[in-house]
Design an enzyme around this catalytic site. Structure first.
Site, mmCIF file in Angstrom:
data_model
loop_
_atom_site.group_PDB
_atom_site.id
_atom_site.type_symbol
_atom_site.label_atom_id
_atom_site.label_comp_id
_atom_site.label_asym_id
_atom_site.label_seq_id
_atom_site.Cartn_x
_atom_site.Cartn_y
_atom_site.Cartn_z
ATOM 1 N N GLY A 80 10.377 6.953 -4.301
ATOM 2 C CA GLY A 80 11.823 6.980 -4.502
ATOM 3 C C GLY A 80 11.879 6.152 -5.854
ATOM 4 O O GLY A 80 11.232 5.691 -6.399
ATOM 5 N N TYR A 82 15.718 3.876 -7.454
ATOM 6 C CA TYR A 82 16.256 2.479 -7.284
ATOM 7 C C TYR A 82 17.152 2.651 -5.966
ATOM 8 O O TYR A 82 17.813 3.541 -5.952
ATOM 9 C CB TYR A 82 17.257 2.014 -8.260
ATOM 10 C CG TYR A 82 16.389 1.479 -9.295
ATOM 11 C CD1 TYR A 82 16.022 0.208 -9.520
ATOM 12 C CD2 TYR A 82 16.023 2.251 -10.559
ATOM 13 C CE1 TYR A 82 15.177 -0.335 -10.460
ATOM 14 C CE2 TYR A 82 15.411 1.339 -11.798
ATOM 15 C CZ TYR A 82 14.932 0.272 -11.562
ATOM 16 O OH TYR A 82 14.269 -0.304 -12.728
ATOM 17 N N HIS A 85 19.938 -2.829 -1.059
ATOM 18 C CA HIS A 85 20.108 -3.234 0.142
ATOM 19 C C HIS A 85 21.073 -4.457 0.191
ATOM 20 O O HIS A 85 21.100 -5.383 -0.915
ATOM 21 C CB HIS A 85 18.734 -3.626 0.692
ATOM 22 C CG HIS A 85 17.751 -2.643 0.768
ATOM 23 N ND1 HIS A 85 18.107 -1.425 1.521
ATOM 24 C CD2 HIS A 85 16.399 -2.609 0.445
ATOM 25 C CE1 HIS A 85 17.127 -0.471 1.387
ATOM 26 N NE2 HIS A 85 16.142 -1.302 0.746
ATOM 27 N N GLY A 167 11.154 3.071 5.256
ATOM 28 C CA GLY A 167 11.855 3.971 6.292
ATOM 29 C C GLY A 167 13.149 4.325 5.815
ATOM 30 O O GLY A 167 13.197 5.053 4.848
ATOM 31 N N CYS A 185 19.115 6.060 -6.003
ATOM 32 C CA CYS A 185 18.156 7.163 -6.117
ATOM 33 C C CYS A 185 18.121 8.069 -6.964
ATOM 34 O O CYS A 185 17.749 9.273 -6.978
ATOM 35 C CB CYS A 185 18.123 7.733 -4.769
ATOM 36 S SG CYS A 185 17.974 6.820 -3.211
#
Length: 230
Positions: A80, A82, A85, A167, A185
């Protein structure tokens, strides 16, 4: 202190953190656990946690998509681009023995998607996947345009010797403005949402319960993948 649940019939351990875990610490702990699982010294693990505000760069990250590095940026070996979080986002690290379950990475990614969709459905949210873009998407009926979709969850995995790690990341109530520091993303044509932004008054505990209930539907008691997964 983190809380570990008893292992299930299939030998799976669930672990929930009650404090934000720094990303380097989480990565080191995942790396160690992967080796233990591979060597048969520890059971599979689903690790539920939050991180302090940060950005991670996947193996396909384009530096041009890091618009404002207002938070620490960590390179990671997951697939993937960037991602963000932070508090209010449930990060779900799934450390599973795919050699025993099903040695098929594409099927595993589809299983993760089905798991997240099933968990969100238990909270009244209809999430979907799209063939041309990664992640979990929600159609918005509360906007003044006929077709608007926002992203509610991200997926990024890594597999080492058929043991998975990294995940899912599902948005419960993060500060959505924090996503503005990146092109999430690599997708700029759509926005980002959360359960609370959608008007769903869910808590982190509600999502955790939904994830645990939906896991068995997809991955089964015997530790395989559901036949319903693509």
């Amino acid at each position: 202190m983190d809380q570990a649940a008893p292992t299930t019939e299939s030998g799976l351990e669930w672990r929930e953190e009650d404090r934000p875990v720094p990303y380097p610490e989480a990565l080191a702990r995942m790396e160690a656990r992967v080796e233990e699982i591979r060597a048969g010294k520890a059971p599979e693990l689903v690790w539920l946690l939050e991180h302090p505000p940060l950005y991670t760069a996947g193996t396909s990250a384009d530096p041009k998509e890091l618009l404002d590095p207002r938070f620490p940026v960590f390179a990671t070996g997951r697939g993937g681009r960037y991602t963000y979080h932070g508090p209010g986002q449930r990060v779900v690290y799934a450390l599973l023995d795919l050699k025993r379950r099903k040695p098929d990475i594409r099927a595993y990614v589809h299983a993760l998607e089905a798991w997240a969709i099933g968990a969100l459905a238990r909270l009244g949210v209809e999430a979907e996947t799209r063939p041309d873009r990664i992640g979990l998407w929600v159609r918005r009926s509360d906007r003044n345009t006929p077709w608007v979709e926002d992203k509610i969850g991200a997926i990024g995995v890594r597999v080492r010797r058929w043991v998975s790690f990294h995940g899912l990341a599902l948005n419960v109530e993060p500060d959505l403005s924090h996503f503005g520091g990146i092109v999430p993303c690599g997708i700029s044509a759509h926005g980002v949402t959360s359960l609370v932004d959608l008007g769903v008054p869910a808590t982190m505990a509600d999502l955790d319960a939904a994830l645990k209930a939906a896991f068995e539907d997809v991955f089964g008691r015997e530790g395989s993948f559901s036949r319903e997964c693509r």
